[in-house]
Design a protein around this motif. Structure first.
Motif, PDB file in Angstrom:
ATOM      1  N   VAL A  60      36.025  18.344  21.595  1.00  0.00           N
ATOM      2  CA  VAL A  60      35.012  17.308  21.452  1.00  0.00           C
ATOM      3  C   VAL A  60      33.731  17.794  22.113  1.00  0.00           C
ATOM      4  O   VAL A  60      33.752  18.231  23.266  1.00  0.00           O
ATOM      5  N   GLU A  61      32.643  17.738  21.364  1.00  0.00           N
ATOM      6  CA  GLU A  61      31.317  18.061  21.884  1.00  0.00           C
ATOM      7  C   GLU A  61      30.517  16.766  21.900  1.00  0.00           C
ATOM      8  O   GLU A  61      30.537  16.016  20.924  1.00  0.00           O
ATOM      9  N   TYR A  62      29.794  16.534  22.990  1.00  0.00           N
ATOM     10  CA  TYR A  62      29.045  15.283  23.151  1.00  0.00           C
ATOM     11  C   TYR A  62      27.547  15.558  23.091  1.00  0.00           C
ATOM     12  O   TYR A  62      27.065  16.539  23.670  1.00  0.00           O
ATOM     13  N   PHE A  63      26.821  14.661  22.405  1.00  0.00           N
ATOM     14  CA  PHE A  63      25.385  14.831  22.234  1.00  0.00           C
ATOM     15  C   PHE A  63      24.576  13.611  22.660  1.00  0.00           C
ATOM     16  O   PHE A  63      23.454  13.754  23.111  1.00  0.00           O
ATOM     17  N   ALA A  64      25.126  12.411  22.475  1.00  0.00           N
ATOM     18  CA  ALA A  64      24.408  11.182  22.828  1.00  0.00           C
ATOM     19  C   ALA A  64      25.423  10.085  23.136  1.00  0.00           C
ATOM     20  O   ALA A  64      26.521  10.066  22.575  1.00  0.00           O
ATOM     21  N   GLU A  65      25.052   9.169  24.019  1.00  0.00           N
ATOM     22  CA  GLU A  65      25.957   8.080  24.402  1.00  0.00           C
ATOM     23  C   GLU A  65      26.082   7.037  23.301  1.00  0.00           C
ATOM     24  O   GLU A  65      25.141   6.801  22.540  1.00  0.00           O
ATOM     25  N   VAL A  66      27.250   6.412  23.270  1.00  0.00           N
ATOM     26  CA  VAL A  66      27.508   5.262  22.399  1.00  0.00           C
ATOM     27  C   VAL A  66      27.923   4.117  23.312  1.00  0.00           C
ATOM     28  O   VAL A  66      28.816   4.275  24.144  1.00  0.00           O
ATOM     29  N   GLY A  67      27.269   2.970  23.152  1.00  0.00           N
ATOM     30  CA  GLY A  67      27.559   1.819  23.994  1.00  0.00           C
ATOM     31  C   GLY A  67      28.431   0.784  23.308  1.00  0.00           C
ATOM     32  O   GLY A  67      28.731   0.871  22.107  1.00  0.00           O
ATOM     33  N   ARG A  91      36.919  18.517  10.785  1.00  0.00           N
ATOM     34  CA  ARG A  91      35.678  18.264  11.513  1.00  0.00           C
ATOM     35  C   ARG A  91      35.230  16.828  11.277  1.00  0.00           C
ATOM     36  O   ARG A  91      35.118  16.371  10.142  1.00  0.00           O
ATOM     37  N   HIS A  92      35.001  16.137  12.377  1.00  0.00           N
ATOM     38  CA  HIS A  92      34.453  14.777  12.358  1.00  0.00           C
ATOM     39  C   HIS A  92      33.151  14.788  13.130  1.00  0.00           C
ATOM     40  O   HIS A  92      33.085  15.376  14.219  1.00  0.00           O
ATOM     41  N   GLU A  93      32.146  14.136  12.581  1.00  0.00           N
ATOM     42  CA  GLU A  93      30.915  13.926  13.318  1.00  0.00           C
ATOM     43  C   GLU A  93      30.711  12.433  13.461  1.00  0.00           C
ATOM     44  O   GLU A  93      30.943  11.678  12.513  1.00  0.00           O
ATOM     45  N   VAL A  94      30.313  12.021  14.657  1.00  0.00           N
ATOM     46  CA  VAL A  94      30.123  10.606  14.984  1.00  0.00           C
ATOM     47  C   VAL A  94      28.627  10.383  15.156  1.00  0.00           C
ATOM     48  O   VAL A  94      28.001  11.006  16.021  1.00  0.00           O
ATOM     49  N   PHE A  95      28.082   9.497  14.320  1.00  0.00           N
ATOM     50  CA  PHE A  95      26.654   9.190  14.350  1.00  0.00           C
ATOM     51  C   PHE A  95      26.438   7.755  14.805  1.00  0.00           C
ATOM     52  O   PHE A  95      27.171   6.852  14.410  1.00  0.00           O
ATOM     53  N   ARG A  96      25.427   7.561  15.623  1.00  0.00           N
ATOM     54  CA  ARG A  96      25.026   6.213  16.009  1.00  0.00           C
ATOM     55  C   ARG A  96      24.265   5.575  14.853  1.00  0.00           C
ATOM     56  O   ARG A  96      23.889   6.250  13.883  1.00  0.00           O
ATOM     57  N   ALA A 102      26.198  11.670  17.914  1.00  0.00           N
ATOM     58  CA  ALA A 102      26.741  11.334  19.232  1.00  0.00           C
ATOM     59  C   ALA A 102      27.807  12.333  19.672  1.00  0.00           C
ATOM     60  O   ALA A 102      27.873  12.698  20.841  1.00  0.00           O
ATOM     61  N   ALA A 103      28.658  12.770  18.734  1.00  0.00           N
ATOM     62  CA  ALA A 103      29.743  13.681  19.086  1.00  0.00           C
ATOM     63  C   ALA A 103      30.252  14.403  17.850  1.00  0.00           C
ATOM     64  O   ALA A 103      30.085  13.932  16.724  1.00  0.00           O
ATOM     65  N   ARG A 104      30.890  15.530  18.111  1.00  0.00           N
ATOM     66  CA  ARG A 104      31.556  16.293  17.055  1.00  0.00           C
ATOM     67  C   ARG A 104      32.974  16.568  17.531  1.00  0.00           C
ATOM     68  O   ARG A 104      33.184  17.074  18.636  1.00  0.00           O
ATOM     69  N   VAL A 105      33.946  16.226  16.687  1.00  0.00           N
ATOM     70  CA  VAL A 105      35.361  16.440  16.993  1.00  0.00           C
ATOM     71  C   VAL A 105      35.905  17.463  15.998  1.00  0.00           C
ATOM     72  O   VAL A 105      35.802  17.266  14.783  1.00  0.00           O
ATOM     73  N   THR A 106      36.468  18.544  16.512  1.00  0.00           N
ATOM     74  CA  THR A 106      37.101  19.551  15.668  1.00  0.00           C
ATOM     75  C   THR A 106      38.572  19.612  16.075  1.00  0.00           C
ATOM     76  O   THR A 106      38.884  19.778  17.258  1.00  0.00           O
ATOM     77  N   SER A 107      39.449  19.454  15.100  1.00  0.00           N
ATOM     78  CA  SER A 107      40.888  19.396  15.362  1.00  0.00           C
ATOM     79  C   SER A 107      41.620  20.434  14.521  1.00  0.00           C
ATOM     80  O   SER A 107      41.396  20.524  13.312  1.00  0.00           O
TER      81      SER A 107
END
Length: 150
Positions: A60-67, A91-96, A102-107
């Motif tokens: 998991v790579e983090y780029f920005a917070e999610v509240g 590969r999953h990317e999480v966008f606000r 916000a994050a990138r998940v590679t599994s």
């Protein structure tokens, strides 16, 4: 690109009042399961076939917070695959909601035979579903996990 819109809920928060590291993994898994169900592989089908996905490594790579209660969009793509489908890199990317990554998940994982407890090649319909995922720009071909018979 396959994507689902979700929310960061109460149970997803950590001590610092932002989305916890394990919540990113949970959201990624939820999106994977939704994709599989929509492509002919709900949980009942995996139970019937006695196979299931197994993740051997997450990054998991983090780029920005999610509240709390923030809307997020989670994408799902194929970053690597064995020709027989026995191994995969997801590969999953999480966008606000503001579009910021916000994050990138590679599994990394494969398909587990639930009886033999070893990796197997998936059935043709499941292989086709996985191959229909969009591929990432850094897609790699993975070696097979199937050992040749002696």
């Amino acid at each position: 690109m396959y994507a689902k819109t979700l929310y960061a809920g109460w149970a997803d928060m950590d001590f610092n009042s932002h989305m916890a590291n394990t919540a990113y993994l949970d959201k990624a898994a939820d999106v994977r399961q939704k994709y599989l169900a929509e492509h002919g592989f709900p949980m009942e089908e995996f139970s019937r076939l006695r196979i299931g996905p197994v993740v051997r490594k997450d990054e998991v790579e983090y780029f920005a917070e999610v509240g709390l209660q923030e809307e997020i969009t989670v994408t799902y793509a194929l970053a690597g695959h064995a020709i027989d489908g026995s191994r995969f890199l997801l590969r999953h990317e999480v966008f606000r909601a503001d579009g910021k990554l916000a994050a990138r998940v590679t599994s990394a994982g494969g398909w587990l035979d639930l009886n033999a407890r070893k990796l197997i090649a998936p059935p043709p319909a499941l292989l086709a579903a996985m191959n229909s995922l969009e591929r990432t720009d850094d897609f790699v071909e993975l070696p097979t996990s199937i050992k040749p018979r002696a």
